[in-house]
Design a protein around this motif. Sequence first.
Motif, mmCIF file in Angstrom:
data_model
loop_
_atom_site.group_PDB
_atom_site.id
_atom_site.type_symbol
_atom_site.label_atom_id
_atom_site.label_comp_id
_atom_site.label_asym_id
_atom_site.label_seq_id
_atom_site.Cartn_x
_atom_site.Cartn_y
_atom_site.Cartn_z
ATOM 1 N N GLY A 147 2.097 4.701 11.558
ATOM 2 C CA GLY A 147 1.027 3.890 10.994
ATOM 3 C C GLY A 147 1.481 2.476 10.693
ATOM 4 O O GLY A 147 0.743 1.507 10.890
ATOM 5 N N CYS A 148 2.693 2.350 10.252
ATOM 6 C CA CYS A 148 3.238 1.020 9.978
ATOM 7 C C CYS A 148 3.397 0.242 11.264
ATOM 8 O O CYS A 148 3.095 -0.950 11.321
ATOM 9 C CB CYS A 148 4.592 1.163 9.268
ATOM 10 S SG CYS A 148 5.177 -0.356 8.495
ATOM 11 N N PRO A 179 -2.279 2.175 8.293
ATOM 12 C CA PRO A 179 -1.668 3.210 7.460
ATOM 13 C C PRO A 179 -2.619 4.367 7.219
ATOM 14 O O PRO A 179 -3.831 4.266 7.434
ATOM 15 C CB PRO A 179 -1.371 2.477 6.153
ATOM 16 C CG PRO A 179 -2.438 1.429 6.089
ATOM 17 C CD PRO A 179 -2.637 0.994 7.511
ATOM 18 N N GLY A 180 -2.034 5.463 6.737
ATOM 19 C CA GLY A 180 -2.841 6.600 6.327
ATOM 20 C C GLY A 180 -3.494 6.341 4.979
ATOM 21 O O GLY A 180 -3.401 5.237 4.420
ATOM 22 N N ALA A 187 0.833 -1.201 0.000
ATOM 23 C CA ALA A 187 0.000 0.000 0.000
ATOM 24 C C ALA A 187 0.860 1.241 0.000
ATOM 25 O O ALA A 187 1.933 1.273 0.613
ATOM 26 C CB ALA A 187 -0.919 0.003 1.219
ATOM 27 N N THR A 188 0.383 2.266 -0.679
ATOM 28 C CA THR A 188 1.022 3.572 -0.558
ATOM 29 C C THR A 188 0.438 4.270 0.671
ATOM 30 O O THR A 188 -0.672 3.949 1.118
ATOM 31 C CB THR A 188 0.766 4.435 -1.803
ATOM 32 O OG1 THR A 188 -0.652 4.654 -1.946
ATOM 33 C CG2 THR A 188 1.278 3.747 -3.055
ATOM 34 N N ASP A 189 1.177 5.200 1.205
ATOM 35 C CA ASP A 189 0.722 5.911 2.398
ATOM 36 C C ASP A 189 1.007 7.399 2.216
ATOM 37 O O ASP A 189 2.162 7.792 2.081
ATOM 38 C CB ASP A 189 1.428 5.371 3.637
ATOM 39 C CG ASP A 189 0.757 5.801 4.927
ATOM 40 O OD1 ASP A 189 0.125 6.892 4.944
ATOM 41 O OD2 ASP A 189 0.865 5.066 5.926
ATOM 42 N N SER A 190 -0.046 8.202 2.218
ATOM 43 C CA SER A 190 0.105 9.634 1.992
ATOM 44 C C SER A 190 0.284 10.425 3.275
ATOM 45 O O SER A 190 0.416 11.647 3.240
ATOM 46 C CB SER A 190 -1.110 10.168 1.230
ATOM 47 O OG SER A 190 -2.291 9.945 1.984
#
Length: 130
Positions: A109-110, A115-116, A99-102
């Motif tokens: 978050g990890c 995550p965001g 996942a990407t996280d912005s």
Amino acid sequence: QVQVVESGGGLVQPGGSLKLSCVASGFTRDYHAISWFRQAPGKAREGVSCIGTSDGRIYYADSVKGRFTISKDSAKKSVTVYLQMNNLKPEDTAVYYCATDSSPYWFEGCQIGNPGFGTWGQGTQVTVSS
């Protein structure tokens, strides 16, 4: 729009190795990190390893330290993140998601497996069994 595609899962014997790949394409400046999470049946989602796309900071869960290695290759319009998994154990069996996280707080978050905002891949099954 960001797209995320994982590959590399499979069945492996205890002590074996697998390498997962995650290609995140699109607006790469829209996220701060790319992360690997996993979820086994009946268990909470766990942050496995995450890497910052600009600062290169890395997080590893205690359960995988010394066995898993995360790395990334950046191109103009995509980022590929690899998760090399060695000395696999039956307890590593799970669906692995990229996942990407912005969020600028992606590291935290990890750590908590939450995550965001970001884009998730479809997941890839990793099964460690003899």
